[in-house]
Design a protein around this motif. Structure first.
Motif, short mmCIF file in Angstrom:
data_model
loop_
_atom_site.label_atom_id
_atom_site.label_comp_id
_atom_site.label_asym_id
_atom_site.label_seq_id
_atom_site.Cartn_x
_atom_site.Cartn_y
_atom_site.Cartn_z
N ALA A 1 -13.25 1.14 2.80
CA ALA A 1 -12.01 1.74 3.30
C ALA A 1 -12.70 3.04 3.19
O ALA A 1 -11.78 3.38 4.20
N ARG B 1 -6.12 -4.21 0.38
CA ARG B 1 -5.43 -5.35 1.54
C ARG B 1 -4.23 -5.88 2.06
O ARG B 1 -4.31 -6.64 1.84
N ILE C 1 -4.96 7.52 1.93
CA ILE C 1 -4.35 6.38 2.75
C ILE C 1 -5.58 5.23 2.26
O ILE C 1 -5.31 4.10 2.29
N VAL D 1 3.83 -1.62 8.90
CA VAL D 1 3.48 -0.39 8.38
C VAL D 1 5.22 0.38 8.84
O VAL D 1 5.23 0.08 9.85
N VAL E 1 -4.72 1.17 1.34
CA VAL E 1 -5.49 -0.06 1.82
C VAL E 1 -6.47 -0.44 1.10
O VAL E 1 -6.67 -1.63 1.80
N LYS F 1 -13.67 3.34 6.79
CA LYS F 1 -12.37 3.08 8.11
C LYS F 1 -11.67 3.81 8.13
O LYS F 1 -10.90 4.42 8.99
N PHE G 1 -2.87 4.42 10.83
CA PHE G 1 -2.26 3.77 10.87
C PHE G 1 -1.62 2.88 11.83
O PHE G 1 -1.32 1.24 12.01
N LEU H 1 1.87 -1.39 4.72
CA LEU H 1 2.16 -0.29 3.44
C LEU H 1 3.12 0.98 4.44
O LEU H 1 3.90 0.27 5.44
N VAL I 1 -0.59 -5.92 10.11
CA VAL I 1 -0.17 -4.91 8.45
C VAL I 1 1.03 -4.21 9.29
O VAL I 1 1.60 -3.95 10.24
N GLY J 1 0.69 -0.88 0.05
CA GLY J 1 0.17 -0.25 0.08
C GLY J 1 1.04 0.76 0.10
O GLY J 1 1.66 0.81 0.69
N PHE K 1 -4.30 -0.23 11.89
CA PHE K 1 -4.22 -1.19 9.94
C PHE K 1 -2.65 -2.02 10.81
O PHE K 1 -2.47 -3.72 11.11
N GLN K 2 -1.89 -1.53 11.67
CA GLN K 2 -0.91 -2.53 12.48
C GLN K 2 -1.23 -2.93 13.05
O GLN K 2 -0.87 -4.80 13.35
#
Ligand SMILES: Nc1ncnc2c1ncn2[C@@H]1O[C@H](COP(=O)(O)OP(=O)(O)OP(=O)(O)O)[C@@H](O)[C@H]1O
Ligand SMILES: [Mg+2]
Lengths: 299, 226
Positions: free
Chosen positions: B121, B155, B148, B190, B152, B124, B180, B159, B188, B82, B183-184
Motif C-alpha cells: 500500500a 482494500r 491514503i 471514491v 486503502v 502504491k 484516487f 473510499l 473502488v 476507507g 483506485f477508481q
C-alpha cells in the motif's frame, strides 16, 4: 481459531510493549502492588506457621483427672473402664504414692513432704486425647467431671484456647487486610489503565473510527492489567520469601530454647502460583472496570 | 452503492449543518463533493461513515440502512470503508509502517501477510522505503499519502476522503487525485470532499455541490462554471 490466537498474542505483545515502554513507571507500579500484597500474604503465612507450631507440640493438650482422696481400688478400675469406653485417647495412671515420690525427688521438696502427716496427693489419670480441638477438649473435660469419685478435672488447654481465639482474631485481621489490599490493587490497576487510555486517546479514537470493536480495544488493556497483577503477585512472593528467609534462623533458635523442633515454613510453589493468579485476577478486574468506563463514556 | 435521502443534520448547538440532502453514488463512480467552508462537507462525510447520526433521513451503504445498524455492528461497516479524515489522524508516535498496519491489526490479519500488504500500500501511494520513519518527518503531501495508504490497505470497496488535498500545492494535489483515479479504475467507489475543485485531466468528474447545507447536483458539463 488460529486468527483468534493470533489476535490474543498480538494483544499480549502490545501489553508487554507498553509495560516495557515506561520501565520506571512499570517498576513502581509493580512494587506498590507487591507491597500491597505482601502484608496480607505475610500475615497469612505467620498464622499458618503459628497453627503448625501449636498443633503438633506434644504434652500440651492433656486432661488431668484427680480422684477423691479416699477412693478405692474398685472405683479406679471402674474409671479405667469408663475411659476405655469413652475412647478418649491414651491415658496414664499416676498413683498417689508415685506422685508423692515424684514430689520428694524435686529439689527442696523432700523435707516438706517428710513433715506431712499423711500423703495429701490424690490418685490421678493423665489423659492425652486424640481429638485436640479446643471444643472437643472442653466437652471431654465436662464428661470426666461428671463421673463418680472424680474430685477435679484440670484442662491444660486454657492457653490453647486463648491462642485459638487469638489465631481466629488474627485470621479475621488478615482477611480484612486482604480485602483492603485487594481493593488497593484493583484501584492501582484502574488508575494505571486510566492513564494509559489517556496517553493513547488518539490511537483508541482512531481505531474506533476505522472499525475496531470494543473487544479489540479492551484486549491489550486487559492483558496489561493481568500482566501487572501477576508480576505484582510474584513481586510480593519474592518479598515474603526473602523476609521469611531472614527470619528462619532466629525463629529456629527461639524454638530450640523452648525445646521445640520447629522450622519456619515459607511460601510453597502452590502458594506462589495462587498469589500470581489472585494478582492477575484483581489486575484484570481493575483493568476491565477502567476500560469499560472509558468506552461507555466515549460511546 | 451509497444512497442518501432527505438527510438533515442539526447539531445540538442549533444550526442546521445539512438540510434535506439526497443523492446516489453508484458502484465504481468517482464523485467530488464541494462547497464553501462550513457548507457541511465534513458533516456529510461523518454521516456516510456512521460517525454521526442524521437528525432525519437515512443513508444506505450497499443497501444497508445505517440507522438500523446496531452499535456493535458499526465497526464491521467501517471496515468496508476507507476513510481519510480532514485532520488526517496519523499516529505520530508510531512509524509509518505501524500506522498502515493498524487497520490490518484491527481486522486480525496474520502479521507477516499484514506487513506485506502494508508495504504494498505504501508503494502504491508513492511512499516506498519510508516505512521506518516517523510521520513527523514526512512533508504534508507525504503525510496525506500515508493517510491514503492506511485507508486503502484493507482494500475497501468505498473510499471516502475529506479534504485530501487541503494545504497542498497544485502538483501534490494532482498527484493525490491521480492516486484516487487509479483506485477508481480498479473498481473502488471514491467520494472526495474538497472546497476547491481541482483541475483534472481526462473526462470531467461528477460534482455534488453543497451550499449552506443544501445540495445541488451539478452535471459533469457544468462543473467548471459554478
Ligand atoms: N460537532 C459540531 N457541533 C456543532 N456544530 C458543528 C459541528 N461540526 C460542524 N458544525 C457546524 O456545521 C456546519 C458544517 O460544518 P462542516 O464541518 O460540515 O463544514 P465543511 O463543509 O466540512 O467545512 P470546511 O471546508 O471548513 O471543512 C458548520 O456551520 C459548523 O459550524
Ligand atoms: Mg470539513
Amino acid at each position: 481459531m488460529k486468527a483468534w490466537i493470533g489476535q490474543h498474542l498480538t494483544a499480549l505483545r502490545d501489553a508487554l510493549r507498553r509495560l516495557l515502554a515506561a520501565p520506571l513507571n512499570s517498576l513502581l507500579s509493580l512494587l506498590v502492588i507487591g507491597v500491597a500484597l505482601t502484608l496480607p500474604t505475610a500475615g497469612w503465612l505467620c498464622l499458618d506457621n503459628l497453627r503448625q507450631a501449636t498443633g503438633d507440640s506434644p504434652g500440651v493438650q492433656q486432661i488431668s483427672i484427680f480422684m477423691t482422696l479416699d477412693v478405692g481400688k474398685s472405683a479406679l478400675s471402674d474409671l479405667e473402664s469408663r475411659l476405655k469406653d469413652a475412647r478418649a485417647g491414651s491415658w496414664r495412671f499416676v498413683s498417689r504414692e508415685e506422685a508423692l515420690k515424684h514430689l520428694q525427688a524435686s529439689e527442696g521438696m523432700a523435707e516438706i513432704v517428710a513433715s506431712l502427716p499423711k500423703n495429701p496427693l490424690p490418685d490421678a489419670f493423665i489423659v492425652t486425647p486424640d481429638d485436640t480441638r479446643p471444643e472437643a477438649l472442653e466437652s471431654l473435660a465436662r464428661t470426666f467431671a461428671a463421673w463418680p469419685d472424680v474430685a477435679h478435672v484440670q484442662l491444660d488447654s486454657a492457653w490453647v484456647r486463648r491462642l485459638d481465639a487469638l489465631l481466629r482474631l488474627g485470621k479475621l485481621v488478615v482477611m480484612l487486610l486482604g480485602i483492603l489490599f485487594a481493593g488497593a490493587l484493583v484501584t492501582i490497576t484502574f488508575n494505571t489503565i486510566r492513564l494509559q487510555i489517556l496517553a493513547q486517546a488518539a490511537e483508541i479514537e482512531l481505531a474506533k473510527l476505522i472499525g475496531a470493536t470494543d473487544a479489540w480495544i479492551q484486549r491489550p488493556l486487559h492483558y496489561f492489567g493481568v500482566l501487572q497483577g501477576v508480576l505484582g503477585g510474584l513481586c510480593a512472593a519474592l518479598l515474603v520469601t526473602v523476609g521469611f528467609h531472614l527470619l528462619r534462623a532466629p525463629v529456629g533458635e527461639l524454638a530450640q530454647l523452648y525445646g521445640a523442633n520447629f522450622v519456619l515454613q515459607g511460601l510453597s510453589p502452590l502458594d506462589i502460583t495462587a498469589l500470581a493468579v489472585v494478582g492477575g485476577g484483581l489486575g484484570w478486574l481493575g483493568a476491565s472496570i477502567s476500560a469499560a468506563m472509558y468506552l461507555r463514556r466515549v460511546a | 452503492m451509497i444512497s442518501a435521502s432527505e438527510l438533515t443534520k442539526r447539531y445540538p448547538e442549533g444550526r442546521e449543518a445539512l438540510r434535506d440532502v439526497s443523492f446516489e453514488i453508484t458502484a465504481g463512480e468517482m464523485v467530488f463533493l464541494t462547497g464553501h467552508s462550513g457548507a457541511g462537507k465534513s458533516t456529510l462525510f461523518k454521516l456516510l461513515a456512521a460517525i454521526e447520526r442524521p437528525t432525519s433521513g437515512h443513508v444506505l451503504i450497499n443497501g444497508q440502512n445505517l440507522a438500523a445498524l446496531r452499535r456493535n455492528a458499526v465497526p464491521y461497516l467501517r471496515r468496508k470503508l476507507g476513510l481519510i479524515f480532514q485532520d488526517r489522524k496519523l499516529l505520530f508516535d508510531r512509524t509509518v509502517l505501524d500506522n498502515v498496519l493498524l487497520p490490518l491489526a484491527i481486522v486480525g490479519h496474520p502479521v507477516r501477510e499484514a506487513r506485506r500488504r502494508a508495504l504494498a500500500a505504501l508503494a502504491k501511494v508513492g511512499l516506498p522505503d519510508r516505512e521506518n520513519t516517523l510521520p513527523i518527518a514526512l512533508s504534508g503531501g507525504e503525510q496525506q499519502r500515508l493517510a491514503i495508504a492506511r485507508a486503502v490497505v484493507n482494500r475497501p470497496a468505498i473510499l471516502l476522503a475529506d479534504e485530501p488535498t487541503a494545504n497542498l500545492d497544485a502538483d501534490s494535489a494532482a498527484e493525490i487525485l491521480a492516486i484516487f483515479r487509479a483506485f477508481q479504475q480498479v473498481g473502488v467507489t471514491v467520494c472526495v470532499a474538497t472546497h476547491d475543485l481541482p483541475v483534472l485531466s481526462g473526462p470531467p468528474p461528477r460534482v455534488l455541490r453543497l451550499h449552506k447545507g443544501e445540495m445541488r447536483d451539478l452535471s459533469a458539463a457544468a462543473a467548471g462554471t459554478p
